[in-house]
Design a protein around this motif. Structure first.
Motif, PDB file in Angstrom:
ATOM      1  N   LEU A 416      -5.843  17.397   9.493  1.00  4.67           N
ATOM      2  CA  LEU A 416      -6.274  16.278  10.423  1.00  4.67           C
ATOM      3  C   LEU A 416      -5.008  15.394  10.863  1.00  4.67           C
ATOM      4  CD1 LEU A 416      -8.796  14.587  11.253  1.00  4.67           C
ATOM      5  CD2 LEU A 416      -8.734  13.323   9.065  1.00  4.67           C
ATOM      6  N   ALA A 417      -4.209  15.140   9.697  1.00  6.43           N
ATOM      7  CA  ALA A 417      -2.888  14.448   9.959  1.00  6.43           C
ATOM      8  C   ALA A 417      -2.152  15.181  10.897  1.00  6.43           C
ATOM      9  CB  ALA A 417      -2.195  14.251   8.881  1.00  6.43           C
ATOM     10  N   SER A 418      -1.979  16.422  11.220  1.00  4.93           N
ATOM     11  CA  SER A 418      -1.316  17.058  12.121  1.00  4.93           C
ATOM     12  C   SER A 418      -1.648  17.124  13.623  1.00  4.93           C
ATOM     13  CB  SER A 418      -0.968  18.587  11.675  1.00  4.93           C
ATOM     14  OG  SER A 418      -2.101  19.222  11.742  1.00  4.93           O
ATOM     15  N   ARG A 419      -3.091  17.034  13.469  1.00  4.09           N
ATOM     16  CA  ARG A 419      -3.828  17.038  15.048  1.00  4.09           C
ATOM     17  C   ARG A 419      -4.320  15.751  15.477  1.00  4.09           C
ATOM     18  NH1 ARG A 419      -4.946  22.476  16.797  1.00  4.09           N
ATOM     19  NH2 ARG A 419      -5.263  20.986  18.506  1.00  4.09           N
ATOM     20  N   SER A 420      -4.326  14.680  14.684  1.00  2.82           N
ATOM     21  CA  SER A 420      -4.760  13.525  15.182  1.00  2.82           C
ATOM     22  C   SER A 420      -3.869  12.436  14.995  1.00  2.82           C
ATOM     23  CB  SER A 420      -6.254  13.157  14.485  1.00  2.82           C
ATOM     24  OG  SER A 420      -7.019  14.080  14.779  1.00  2.82           O
ATOM     25  N   GLY A 426      -4.852   8.584   4.034  1.00  2.55           N
ATOM     26  CA  GLY A 426      -5.313   7.898   3.181  1.00  2.55           C
ATOM     27  C   GLY A 426      -6.601   7.320   3.391  1.00  2.55           C
ATOM     28  N   LEU A 427      -7.021   7.328   4.448  1.00  2.00           N
ATOM     29  CA  LEU A 427      -8.233   6.761   5.025  1.00  2.00           C
ATOM     30  C   LEU A 427      -9.367   7.514   4.258  1.00  2.00           C
ATOM     31  CD1 LEU A 427      -9.323   4.448   6.949  1.00  2.00           C
ATOM     32  CD2 LEU A 427      -9.858   6.141   8.699  1.00  2.00           C
ATOM     33  N   VAL A 428      -9.634   9.063   4.421  1.00  2.00           N
ATOM     34  CA  VAL A 428     -10.618   9.553   3.741  1.00  2.00           C
ATOM     35  C   VAL A 428     -10.483   9.110   2.222  1.00  2.00           C
ATOM     36  CG1 VAL A 428     -11.360  11.782   3.397  1.00  2.00           C
ATOM     37  CG2 VAL A 428     -10.138  11.467   5.407  1.00  2.00           C
ATOM     38  N   GLN A 429      -9.337   9.294   1.526  1.00  5.18           N
ATOM     39  CA  GLN A 429      -9.399   8.943   0.224  1.00  5.18           C
ATOM     40  C   GLN A 429      -9.894   7.683  -0.153  1.00  5.18           C
ATOM     41  OE1 GLN A 429      -7.103  10.421   2.099  1.00  5.18           O
ATOM     42  NE2 GLN A 429      -5.641  11.603   0.819  1.00  5.18           N
ATOM     43  N   PHE A 430      -9.614   6.414   0.873  1.00  8.55           N
ATOM     44  CA  PHE A 430     -10.189   5.044   0.540  1.00  8.55           C
ATOM     45  C   PHE A 430     -11.816   5.283   0.636  1.00  8.55           C
ATOM     46  CE2 PHE A 430     -11.135   0.946   2.294  1.00  8.55           C
ATOM     47  CZ  PHE A 430     -10.685   0.245   1.284  1.00  8.55           C
ATOM     48  N   LEU A 431     -12.410   6.062   1.683  1.00 11.48           N
ATOM     49  CA  LEU A 431     -13.611   5.920   1.691  1.00 11.48           C
ATOM     50  C   LEU A 431     -14.322   6.640   0.338  1.00 11.48           C
ATOM     51  CD1 LEU A 431     -16.431   5.815   3.432  1.00 11.48           C
ATOM     52  CD2 LEU A 431     -16.160   7.942   4.137  1.00 11.48           C
ATOM     53  N   ALA A 555     -10.500  -2.824   6.024  1.00  6.40           N
ATOM     54  CA  ALA A 555     -10.612  -2.918   4.610  1.00  6.40           C
ATOM     55  C   ALA A 555      -9.334  -2.122   3.755  1.00  6.40           C
ATOM     56  CB  ALA A 555     -11.864  -2.414   4.181  1.00  6.40           C
ATOM     57  N   GLN A 556      -9.142  -1.045   4.235  1.00  9.88           N
ATOM     58  CA  GLN A 556      -7.969  -0.206   3.832  1.00  9.88           C
ATOM     59  C   GLN A 556      -6.555  -1.088   4.058  1.00  9.88           C
ATOM     60  OE1 GLN A 556      -6.507   3.040   6.043  1.00  9.88           O
ATOM     61  NE2 GLN A 556      -5.517   4.194   4.163  1.00  9.88           N
ATOM     62  N   ARG A 557      -6.526  -1.652   5.182  1.00 14.96           N
ATOM     63  CA  ARG A 557      -5.416  -2.094   5.707  1.00 14.96           C
ATOM     64  C   ARG A 557      -5.204  -3.429   4.589  1.00 14.96           C
ATOM     65  NH1 ARG A 557      -3.654  -6.779   7.995  1.00 14.96           N
ATOM     66  NH2 ARG A 557      -5.806  -7.442   8.358  1.00 14.96           N
ATOM     67  N   ILE A 558      -6.227  -4.261   4.499  1.00 14.85           N
ATOM     68  CA  ILE A 558      -6.068  -5.419   3.587  1.00 14.85           C
ATOM     69  C   ILE A 558      -5.801  -4.903   2.399  1.00 14.85           C
ATOM     70  CG2 ILE A 558      -7.490  -7.565   2.713  1.00 14.85           C
ATOM     71  CD1 ILE A 558      -8.603  -7.634   5.547  1.00 14.85           C
ATOM     72  N   HIS A 559      -6.465  -4.113   1.827  1.00 17.39           N
ATOM     73  CA  HIS A 559      -6.303  -3.434   0.327  1.00 17.39           C
ATOM     74  C   HIS A 559      -4.935  -3.144   0.053  1.00 17.39           C
ATOM     75  CE1 HIS A 559      -7.200  -0.939  -3.135  1.00 17.39           C
ATOM     76  NE2 HIS A 559      -8.319  -1.584  -3.469  1.00 17.39           N
ATOM     77  N   ARG A 560      -4.400  -2.211   1.078  1.00 20.24           N
ATOM     78  CA  ARG A 560      -2.847  -1.844   0.684  1.00 20.24           C
ATOM     79  C   ARG A 560      -1.910  -3.019   0.920  1.00 20.24           C
ATOM     80  NH1 ARG A 560      -1.911   3.291   4.983  1.00 20.24           N
ATOM     81  NH2 ARG A 560      -2.274   4.876   3.129  1.00 20.24           N
TER      82      ARG A 560
END
Length: 565
Positions: A416-420, A426-431, A555-560
């Motif tokens: 996913l990281a290489s194609r998009s 870390g977005l998937v892990q955050f979910l 939410a991920q951005r603020i959390h980081r």
């Protein structure tokens, strides 16, 4: 009682007892509340000459007009009103508020009315946006707040909870009911909203809620979007849900300005079951049936258009002139629905959504990890699949198989990281941290509870009518649990000492983090076919996958940011 007539009745009462020409003054929230239930022509019939917003009013004196204010009772709005009453522009001021006024606020208004222009101050409890008869939203801007721990941003969390409590209590004041209240045990924010709602209804404003008791109290159930993160990630194939997913609906309006050669009068169209009979009949239909129904509507219109071309006598002409408004309305309606369905068909083809959706539905409804991994990998490699669809596929795979295949999950992350290019690491892990299997209360995939496993097997043996609409949101199980008295107290505790004996007749389910039109459809279908328990669905916003992912990213951005400090 359903929600739209309740809100319409409040607005009728505001306008009908004030004679003569009026100006209506709203705030950004009450603009939405009014616009979904009241059309421009409705306002004109009530002698409304002008509509302004409290933030953007002209300075021109209009002493020939009477002002009807309909505002949320916020401290900001009270201060704006105070300043406007100091130098009145209108002959009379009629002040209506969408929720409970506090005593100090009433005092401020009284002290500001030096010129005695205020004729009345009333509370009309329409502090929610009734987008469908059984579906309401609060249109909350900071929706991502529900995913953050309270300690990250306490003021924003408090204002989020306050707005949710205001909306919920207004619904029950409009329904003239006081509920018993339950909440999802695993959600801190659901618990907080439930407890604060109970405090307001049973302690602070208990007199307002002292309605005639029913034998069995209604139920308010507050749940968390993170218990079902799958529903807002799926492509939709029923009309209303599909329009929101592929084009977007805001306050029952669809913006078509970015679509080809759309006539000027069709660049923003209204999709309301109250104002559009074709939409009312087809909003819950699947895409295939919708296509046939639109063709039938076009054929009928062509027949009418053809008969109007054969005007040969004065009587024919008179008949055409009399029928012209209806003819023009039908022309606009046909054009609107054909434009939207054509655009959605184009998007489906361009993004290969039938291919993508088939795999999404398999991930949501059927187990089979090896086949799922292969299908997702193939779609990640497909050049026609868009970035957002690749991300949704990996998220759905991760939610389903997070415990079963960590190695293959990591392979999908890397691909996913290489194609998009737009993918945020870390977005998937955050979910998964937010809404993974360890965090959820409900049996999302029907594989924990013996009854759900048996039901899924029976469903599989019978076959599914449509592979693209086989998914049922977790809400369906929750509603079934309420109707059959199987909602476990341990998972959904009651607030305080209030318990429920027997099946409630009215249930309001409030989803912190937002509802979807797929869930609204589940509620509408239940209410249409079951007479025992009637459900209302509400939430902080109405989600599509784009909005859900935007909230997740924010939410991920603020959390980081906060954890890095």
């Amino acid at each position: 009682m359903v929600l739209i007539p309740l809100v319409r009745d409040y607005i009728d009462r505001m306008l009908q007892d004030i004679s003569g020409m009026k100006v209506v003054i709203l705030d950004p929230q009450t603009v939405s509340i009014v616009s979904v239930v009241y059309s421009q022509s409705d306002l004109l019939r009530k002698e409304v000459f002008l509509v302004e917003t409290v933030d953007n009013m002209s300075k021109e004196s209009m002493v020939h007009l009477k002002a009807v204010y309909f505002l949320r009772p916020t401290s900001e709005n009270i201060q704006k009103l105070r300043r406007q009453l100091a130098t009145p522009r209108f002959a009379e001021y009629h002040l209506f508020f969408s929720n409970i006024l506090k005593i100090p606020q009433i005092q401020v208004l009284a002290d500001s009315d030096d010129q005695e222009v205020v004729q009345q101050v009333q509370e009309f409890y329409a502090d929610f946006c009734a987008i469908d008869p059984y579906h309401f939203t609060l249109n909350m801007n900071m929706n991502h707040i529900y995913m953050l721990p309270t300690v990250v941003d306490p003021p924003s969390t408090q204002s989020f909870c306050d707005r949710a409590v205001d909306g919920i209590t207004a619904v029950f004041l409009a329904l003239k009911r006081r509920p018993v209240i339950r909440y999802q045990r695993t959600s801190e924010i659901a618990k907080r909203i439930a407890q604060e709602s109970a405090k307001l209804m049973y302690e602070q404003e208990s007199g307002l809620f002292d309605f005639r008791r029913t034998e069995i109290s209604p139920l308010l159930l507050v749940i968390d979007r993170r218990d079902d993160p799958v529903t807002p990630l799926l492509n939709q194939w029923t009309y209303q849900a599909m329009v929101h997913e592929l084009i977007g609906i805001q306050d029952n309006k669809v913006d078509l300005r970015n679509i080809g050669n759309v006539p000027k009068d069709q660049q923003e169209v209204v999709l309301s079951s109250e104002q559009d009979e074709f939409f009312k009949a087809n909003m819950l239909e699947n895409f295939g049936d919708l296509g046939m129904n639109i063709k039938r509507m076009v054929d009928e219109f062509q027949q009418i258009a053809k008969s109007n071309q054969n005007i040969q006598t004065i009587e024919d002409m008179a008949k055409f002139v009399n029928n012209y408004p209806e003819y023009r309305k039908m022309h606009g309606n046909v054009s609107k629905h054909v434009t939207m369905v054509t655009e959605m068909s184009r998007i489906v083809e361009e993004r290969k959504l039938m291919l993508v959706s088939q795999t999404e539905q398999e991930l949501a409804c059927n187990s089979g990890q090896a086949a799922a991994f292969e299908a997702v990998t193939n779609l990640l490699n497909n050049e026609s699949v868009s970035d957002i669809d690749r991300l949704r596929l990996v998220l759905l795979y991760a939610l389903r198989y997070e415990k079963e295949s960590p190695v293959q999950l990591m392979q999908l992350f890397n691909k996913l990281a290489s194609r998009s290019a737009k993918y945020k690491p870390g977005l998937v892990q955050f979910l998964l941290k937010q809404a993974g299997v360890d965090k959820r209360t409900g049996d999302l995939y029907g594989n924990r509870d013996l009854l759900n496993i048996a039901r899924n097997m029976a469903r599989g043996l019978k076959g599914v009518e449509n592979v693209y609409t086989q998914h049922q949101p977790l809400l369906f199980q929750t509603m079934e649990g309420i109707v059959k008295g199987r909602l476990r107290d341990a998972d959904y505790p009651f607030v305080g000492n209030h318990f429920q004996q027997g099946r409630p007749q009215d249930v309001v389910i409030f989803i912190v983090g937002g509802t979807t039109y797929e869930e609204a459809r589940t509620v509408a279908l239940h209410n249409a076919t079951n007479s025992g328990t009637r459900f209302f669905l509400g939430g902080s916003v109405v989600l599509n996958s784009k909005r859900f992912l935007k909230d997740l990213e924010e939410a991920q951005r603020i959390h980081r940011t906060t954890t890095a400090v």
